[in-house]
Design an enzyme around this catalytic site. Structure first.
Site, PDB file in Angstrom:
ATOM      1  N   GLN A  71      -8.431 -16.983   7.759  1.00  0.00           N
ATOM      2  CA  GLN A  71      -8.892 -16.935   6.433  1.00  0.00           C
ATOM      3  C   GLN A  71      -8.954 -18.043   5.716  1.00  0.00           C
ATOM      4  O   GLN A  71      -7.787 -18.976   5.827  1.00  0.00           O
ATOM      5  CB  GLN A  71      -7.541 -16.018   5.737  1.00  0.00           C
ATOM      6  CG  GLN A  71      -8.155 -15.753   4.483  1.00  0.00           C
ATOM      7  CD  GLN A  71      -7.308 -14.809   3.515  1.00  0.00           C
ATOM      8  OE1 GLN A  71      -5.958 -15.385   3.265  1.00  0.00           O
ATOM      9  NE2 GLN A  71      -7.541 -13.529   3.228  1.00  0.00           N
ATOM     10  N   CYS A 102      -6.195 -13.596  -3.586  1.00  0.00           N
ATOM     11  CA  CYS A 102      -4.846 -14.113  -4.243  1.00  0.00           C
ATOM     12  C   CYS A 102      -4.695 -14.072  -5.448  1.00  0.00           C
ATOM     13  O   CYS A 102      -5.722 -14.743  -6.000  1.00  0.00           O
ATOM     14  CB  CYS A 102      -4.938 -15.481  -3.500  1.00  0.00           C
ATOM     15  SG  CYS A 102      -3.203 -16.355  -3.716  1.00  0.00           S
ATOM     16  N   LYS A 141     -11.833 -10.647   2.349  1.00  0.00           N
ATOM     17  CA  LYS A 141     -10.545  -9.910   1.811  1.00  0.00           C
ATOM     18  C   LYS A 141     -10.448  -9.817   0.395  1.00  0.00           C
ATOM     19  O   LYS A 141     -10.375 -10.836  -0.225  1.00  0.00           O
ATOM     20  CB  LYS A 141      -9.199 -10.309   2.544  1.00  0.00           C
ATOM     21  CG  LYS A 141      -7.921  -9.550   2.150  1.00  0.00           C
ATOM     22  CD  LYS A 141      -6.958  -9.723   2.995  1.00  0.00           C
ATOM     23  CE  LYS A 141      -5.762  -8.769   2.530  1.00  0.00           C
ATOM     24  NZ  LYS A 141      -4.792  -9.317   1.377  1.00  0.00           N
ATOM     25  N   HIS A 171      -7.802  -4.712  -0.768  1.00  0.00           N
ATOM     26  CA  HIS A 171      -6.443  -4.243  -1.148  1.00  0.00           C
ATOM     27  C   HIS A 171      -6.307  -3.393  -2.544  1.00  0.00           C
ATOM     28  O   HIS A 171      -7.232  -4.003  -3.319  1.00  0.00           O
ATOM     29  CB  HIS A 171      -5.437  -5.493  -1.682  1.00  0.00           C
ATOM     30  CG  HIS A 171      -4.114  -5.202  -2.051  1.00  0.00           C
ATOM     31  ND1 HIS A 171      -3.293  -6.519  -2.394  1.00  0.00           N
ATOM     32  CD2 HIS A 171      -3.364  -4.231  -2.187  1.00  0.00           C
ATOM     33  CE1 HIS A 171      -2.228  -5.887  -2.784  1.00  0.00           C
ATOM     34  NE2 HIS A 171      -2.264  -4.797  -2.807  1.00  0.00           N
ATOM     35  N   ASN A 202      -6.086  -1.283   2.746  1.00  0.00           N
ATOM     36  CA  ASN A 202      -4.816  -2.192   2.617  1.00  0.00           C
ATOM     37  C   ASN A 202      -4.203  -1.692   1.232  1.00  0.00           C
ATOM     38  O   ASN A 202      -4.843  -1.821   0.190  1.00  0.00           O
ATOM     39  CB  ASN A 202      -5.046  -3.794   2.634  1.00  0.00           C
ATOM     40  CG  ASN A 202      -3.995  -4.481   2.456  1.00  0.00           C
ATOM     41  OD1 ASN A 202      -4.050  -5.403   1.367  1.00  0.00           O
ATOM     42  ND2 ASN A 202      -2.841  -4.457   3.001  1.00  0.00           N
ATOM     43  N   ASP A 204       0.156  -0.568   0.331  1.00  0.00           N
ATOM     44  CA  ASP A 204       1.314   0.463   0.350  1.00  0.00           C
ATOM     45  C   ASP A 204       1.335   1.095   1.742  1.00  0.00           C
ATOM     46  O   ASP A 204       1.595   2.335   1.768  1.00  0.00           O
ATOM     47  CB  ASP A 204       1.266   1.439  -0.963  1.00  0.00           C
ATOM     48  CG  ASP A 204       1.311   0.470  -2.162  1.00  0.00           C
ATOM     49  OD1 ASP A 204       1.910  -0.556  -2.054  1.00  0.00           O
ATOM     50  OD2 ASP A 204       0.940   1.080  -3.196  1.00  0.00           O
ATOM     51  N   GLY A 226       0.833  -5.019   5.745  1.00  0.00           N
ATOM     52  CA  GLY A 226       1.335  -6.435   5.251  1.00  0.00           C
ATOM     53  C   GLY A 226       2.913  -6.172   5.254  1.00  0.00           C
ATOM     54  O   GLY A 226       3.560  -6.526   6.350  1.00  0.00           O
ATOM     55  N   ARG A 227       3.570  -6.022   3.887  1.00  0.00           N
ATOM     56  CA  ARG A 227       4.788  -6.231   3.833  1.00  0.00           C
ATOM     57  C   ARG A 227       5.947  -5.161   4.962  1.00  0.00           C
ATOM     58  O   ARG A 227       6.899  -5.666   5.067  1.00  0.00           O
ATOM     59  CB  ARG A 227       5.340  -5.804   2.545  1.00  0.00           C
ATOM     60  CG  ARG A 227       5.004  -6.963   1.518  1.00  0.00           C
ATOM     61  CD  ARG A 227       4.800  -6.520   0.145  1.00  0.00           C
ATOM     62  NE  ARG A 227       3.816  -5.485  -0.225  1.00  0.00           N
ATOM     63  CZ  ARG A 227       3.612  -4.884  -1.095  1.00  0.00           C
ATOM     64  NH1 ARG A 227       4.474  -5.097  -2.410  1.00  0.00           N
ATOM     65  NH2 ARG A 227       2.540  -4.067  -1.499  1.00  0.00           N
TER      66      ARG A 227
HETATM   67  C1  FMN Z   1       4.453 -12.953   1.511  1.00  0.00           C
HETATM   68  C2  FMN Z   1       2.862 -12.576   1.495  1.00  0.00           C
HETATM   69  C3  FMN Z   1       1.847 -13.484   1.609  1.00  0.00           C
HETATM   70  C4  FMN Z   1       0.502 -13.142   1.558  1.00  0.00           C
HETATM   71  N1  FMN Z   1      -0.344 -14.003   1.663  1.00  0.00           N
HETATM   72  C5  FMN Z   1      -1.601 -13.694   1.866  1.00  0.00           C
HETATM   73  C6  FMN Z   1      -2.625 -14.459   2.122  1.00  0.00           C
HETATM   74  O1  FMN Z   1      -2.346 -15.538   2.470  1.00  0.00           O
HETATM   75  N2  FMN Z   1      -3.989 -13.969   2.021  1.00  0.00           N
HETATM   76  C7  FMN Z   1      -4.293 -12.719   1.717  1.00  0.00           C
HETATM   77  O2  FMN Z   1      -5.507 -12.470   1.709  1.00  0.00           O
HETATM   78  N3  FMN Z   1      -3.240 -11.916   1.476  1.00  0.00           N
HETATM   79  C8  FMN Z   1      -1.974 -12.165   1.521  1.00  0.00           C
HETATM   80  N4  FMN Z   1      -0.936 -11.439   0.834  1.00  0.00           N
HETATM   81  C9  FMN Z   1      -1.382 -10.149   0.525  1.00  0.00           C
HETATM   82  C10 FMN Z   1      -1.328  -9.073   1.767  1.00  0.00           C
HETATM   83  O3  FMN Z   1      -2.355  -9.516   2.741  1.00  0.00           O
HETATM   84  C11 FMN Z   1      -1.728  -7.659   1.412  1.00  0.00           C
HETATM   85  O4  FMN Z   1      -2.790  -7.486   0.996  1.00  0.00           O
HETATM   86  C12 FMN Z   1      -0.750  -7.095   0.264  1.00  0.00           C
HETATM   87  O5  FMN Z   1       0.714  -7.272   0.771  1.00  0.00           O
HETATM   88  C13 FMN Z   1      -0.750  -5.662   0.362  1.00  0.00           C
HETATM   89  O6  FMN Z   1      -0.499  -4.903   1.583  1.00  0.00           O
HETATM   90  P1  FMN Z   1       0.854  -4.448   1.823  1.00  0.00           P
HETATM   91  O7  FMN Z   1       1.081  -3.205   0.702  1.00  0.00           O
HETATM   92  O8  FMN Z   1       0.758  -3.506   3.081  1.00  0.00           O
HETATM   93  O9  FMN Z   1       1.957  -5.263   1.880  1.00  0.00           O
HETATM   94  C14 FMN Z   1       0.259 -11.735   0.964  1.00  0.00           C
HETATM   95  C15 FMN Z   1       1.409 -10.767   0.761  1.00  0.00           C
HETATM   96  C16 FMN Z   1       2.595 -11.251   1.022  1.00  0.00           C
HETATM   97  C17 FMN Z   1       3.652 -10.200   0.663  1.00  0.00           C
END
Ligand code: FMN
Length: 333
Positions: A71, A102, A141, A171, A202, A204, A226-227
């Site tokens: 990315q 972001c 994304k 997301h 994406n 939750d 992600g998390r």
């Molecule tokens: C620590 C952290 C860093 C992240 N960095 C990026 C990133 O570099 N690029 C991006 O598109 N999303 C980034 N995200 C967002 C995640 O890719 C994802 O969209 C978001 O956490 C929601 O998904 P989840 O509920 O499964 O965590 C980041 C999220 C977290 C928690």
């Protein structure tokens, strides 16, 4: 199984890009736990163009991680195109992804990240320019919108598709929500119904059951985690298995967690150096230990560690203590 351009993705579970987390050390570990696609942390277009050493190091990809999506982020078409060309020619990434999600002010005030979401025409313009400039498939994304008054997810995804983008990951939150509130899966569904390119949902997905629900109810092609994968590559493995067989395998033991944590640490040391890796690993170690009873004390001690030896000794000692306690509890029953 689905395809992004010509890139075959062998299952529907995708590791989300996460800055400061998704480097080669973590991605390879998650890949070994079965992810169909792993996404790298976002990389600055300008960092690439200025030959910033730290940025260029972020482009390292181990062949075993593939297929991989790399990315880039930026707020101007010209620099994004040049950075994409560099990634296209000089890395073994399979897919080039553009960050339009972001929410961090430092990024959006340069018109990058989620700022793109306010204008589908600009999205069309930048994505078509990148698509024309590179051979690898291009994806985006995005979040569902800037705020609740500006939710253009459908228009934005359609703009990506018209421009030749090969997939979108959505997301289900707005920029203003940051990471608060609930991800709105209904809007992801509207996107899925509005485009023909693959849509990766994406937000939750915390359990294998959530992943199945998103795939079944929203109809997305892939589910991005992600998390829930932080310090927990088993989430990926358990989800893949659950989707394939319906079987919910048990959570790992503390010993298994620590073993993988140390493997991750050693990969990070090989990637960076011991000093940087141990410091970075402090947060990961805390994530690996999340939910383990009695972890508070060891988490504090981890934050003081400066060498591999200190960190590994602490972790191993903690496992011994936990296992001794489990044994004595079992005998007491
Ligand atoms: C620590 C952290 C860093 C992240 N960095 C990026 C990133 O570099 N690029 C991006 O598109 N999303 C980034 N995200 C967002 C995640 O890719 C994802 O969209 C978001 O956490 C929601 O998904 P989840 O509920 O499964 O965590 C980041 C999220 C977290 C928690």
């Amino acid at each position: 199984m689905f395809k992004i351009g010509d890139v075959q993705i062998n299952n529907r579970v995708v590791l989300a890009p996460m800055a400061g987390v998704c480097n080669s050390a973590f991605r390879l570990t998650v890949k070994e736990f079965g992810a169909g696609l792993v996404c790298a942390e976002m990389v600055s277009d300008k960092g690439i163009l200025f030959n910033n050493e730290k940025t260029l190091n972020m482009l390292y990809i181990d062949e075993r991680e593939k297929p991989l999506s790399l990315q880039i982020f930026g707020g101007e078409k010209e620099t994004l195109v040049e950075a994409a060309k560099f990634v296209d020619k000089n890395t073994n990434a399979d897919i080039i992804d553009i960050n339009m999600g972001c929410p961090v002010p430092k990024i959006t005030k340069c018109d990058a990240g989620a700022k793109w979401l306010l204008d589908p025409n600009k999205i069309y313009d930048v994505v078509s320019a990148v698509v024309d400039a590179v051979e690898k498939p291009v994806t985006v994304k995005m979040r569902i919108g800037w705020d609740e008054d500006h939710i253009y997810a459908v228009e934005n995804a359609q703009a990506v598709e018209r421009a030749g983008g090969k997939a979108v990951a959505v997301h289900g939150r707005t920029r203003v929500q940051m990471y608060e509130g609930k991800a709105d899966w209904n809007i992801i569904k509207q996107v899925k119904e509005a485009v023909n390119i693959p849509v990766i949902g994406n937000g939750d997905v915390q359990t294998p059951q959530d992943a199945k629900r998103m795939l079944d109810e929203i109809g997305v092609d892939g589910v991005m985690i992600g998390r829930a994968a932080l310090g927990n590559p088993w989430m990926i493995y358990r989800t893949v298995r659950y989707l394939e067989t319906g079987e919910l395998i048990p959570e790992p033991s503390v010993r298994e967690k620590i073993d993988v944590c140390i493997l991750h640490l050693d990969r990070l040391i090989a990637l960076k150096n011991e000093h940087i890796a141990v410091k970075e690993m402090r947060k990961h170690a805390a994530w690996y230990l999340k939910g383990v009873r009695g972890n508070a004390r060891v988490r504090n001690a981890i934050n003081e560690c400066n060498t591999r030896e200190e960190l590994v000794n602490l972790l191993r000692q903690f496992v011994e203590e936990v296992e001794a306690k489990q044994q004595s509890d079992a005998q007491a029953v």
